[in-house]
Motif scaffolding. Structure first.
Motif, PDB file in Angstrom:
ATOM      1  N   UNK A   1      26.949 -39.115  -9.638  1.00  0.00           N
ATOM      2  CA  UNK A   1      28.403 -38.995  -9.764  1.00  0.00           C
ATOM      3  C   UNK A   1      28.942 -40.233 -10.500  1.00  0.00           C
ATOM      4  N   UNK A   2      29.898 -40.050 -11.418  1.00  0.00           N
ATOM      5  CA  UNK A   2      30.711 -38.863 -11.668  1.00  0.00           C
ATOM      6  C   UNK A   2      30.263 -37.993 -12.841  1.00  0.00           C
ATOM      7  N   UNK A   3      28.981 -37.974 -13.186  1.00  0.00           N
ATOM      8  CA  UNK A   3      28.538 -37.191 -14.340  1.00  0.00           C
ATOM      9  C   UNK A   3      28.923 -35.723 -14.217  1.00  0.00           C
TER      10      UNK A   3
ATOM     11  N   UNK B   1      37.752 -43.587 -15.167  1.00  0.00           N
ATOM     12  CA  UNK B   1      36.373 -43.527 -14.679  1.00  0.00           C
ATOM     13  C   UNK B   1      35.979 -42.099 -14.297  1.00  0.00           C
ATOM     14  N   UNK B   2      36.957 -41.287 -13.933  1.00  0.00           N
ATOM     15  CA  UNK B   2      36.688 -39.909 -13.547  1.00  0.00           C
ATOM     16  C   UNK B   2      36.749 -38.959 -14.735  1.00  0.00           C
ATOM     17  N   UNK B   3      37.491 -39.312 -15.773  1.00  0.00           N
ATOM     18  CA  UNK B   3      37.617 -38.439 -16.938  1.00  0.00           C
ATOM     19  C   UNK B   3      36.362 -38.458 -17.802  1.00  0.00           C
ATOM     20  N   UNK B   4      35.837 -39.634 -18.059  1.00  0.00           N
ATOM     21  CA  UNK B   4      34.652 -39.755 -18.884  1.00  0.00           C
ATOM     22  C   UNK B   4      34.935 -39.483 -20.352  1.00  0.00           C
TER      23      UNK B   4
ATOM     24  N   UNK C   1      33.598 -40.936  -4.596  1.00  0.00           N
ATOM     25  CA  UNK C   1      33.152 -39.575  -4.914  1.00  0.00           C
ATOM     26  C   UNK C   1      33.823 -38.524  -4.045  1.00  0.00           C
ATOM     27  N   UNK C   2      34.803 -38.907  -3.235  1.00  0.00           N
ATOM     28  CA  UNK C   2      35.497 -37.984  -2.339  1.00  0.00           C
ATOM     29  C   UNK C   2      36.886 -37.663  -2.868  1.00  0.00           C
TER      30      UNK C   2
END
Length: 266
Positions: A77-79, A128-131, A191-192
């Motif tokens: 995560x977060x892949x 960081x979550x968008x990538x 990751x939650x």
């Protein structure tokens, strides 16, 4: 079939299948369907509840994009979240070329896919979550989301109710973040989805079987409570007699109600 929506160097190409309703009169809304499988396995092509969900949407004139994503054995995560967000951006950027409305995108997932659907529906702005997978330069926001029996708070999955996490190094959550949630509390929280709840979230419907022996109903309750607390739109539906994947009940009426929720917002 087999649209390559992203290619990550060193990994397999990421693909989606797009199902369109018969004889649409113009661009139609689209829902990204995210399969489950404990972040370890599963297929965009089939699953225990994939058919009822697709049927319910197609009958209502909504297209379905069945997407795949990298598993925890391939990348931590977060892949997996980066991948599914990339599929949303692809549909926003190129949807008009394949008959869908790139501004009317919803998301719907089950189990591990429900976790990812809940994440996406939060419409967060954490880079960081968008990538940077696939199409970039446009939003991965969605209009609404449905999460079936998701895990939403990894630390609450440990023994007891003290939110200290689990010592199990082989749990799906541990394999997703690279170690036991009890030892990697910061990673487990990151990751939650509950950690990232904010007032700008899209409307979210959470559906959970009350007899779920794999992911307790508390997981949906925690997410619903967090969304309500910040004033976001959240609904929750409890299914009597249903185990994980709605085993023990007929999933068709549940799929119909979930599709109706999405259609109302799309």
């Amino acid at each position: 079939a087999g649209i390559e929506y992203a290619r990550v160097m060193g990994f397999r190409p990421l693909r989606m299948d797009l199902l369109l309703p018969p004889a649409p009169s113009g661009p139609v809304p689209v829902v990204v369907w995210i399969h489950g499988g404990a972040f370890l396995f599963g297929s965009r092509l089939h699953g225990a509840v994939t058919e009822p969900a697709c049927r319910a949407l197609i009958e209502r004139g909504v297209a379905v994009a069945l997407v795949e994503y990298r598993f925890s054995g391939e990348a931590l995560f977060p892949a997996c979240l980066h991948d599914v967000k990339a599929s949303v951006r692809w549909l926003r950027q190129f949807g008009e070329h394949v008959g869908v409305n790139g501004e009317a995108i919803g998301v719907w997932g089950e189990s591990a896919g429900g976790h990812l659907a809940a994440f996406i529906a939060l419409n967060g702005n954490d880079e960081r979550l968008d990538g940077t997978v696939g199409v970039t330069g446009c939003s991965s926001d969605v209009v609404a989301g449905v999460a079936w029996y998701p895990d939403t708070d990894f630390l609450a999955l440990g023994p007891g109710s003290d939110r200290t996490g689990s010592p199990d190094p082989t749990s799906p959550e541990a394999l997703l973040i690279g170690g036991p949630t009890r030892d990697r509390r910061e990673d487990a929280a990151f990751a939650s989805p509950v950690t990232h709840v904010h007032p700008g979230a899209a409307p979210i419907l959470l559906v959970h079987g009350l007899e779920d022996g794999l992911l307790p109903p508390e997981q949906s309750a925690l997410m619903h409570e967090a969304l309500q607390t910040v004033g976001a739109t959240s609904e929750v539906e409890w299914i009597e007699g249903a185990d994980h994947a709605f085993f023990g009940v007929d999933p068709d009426p549940i799929a119909d109600r979930s599709a109706d929720f999405l259609v109302r917002h799309l």
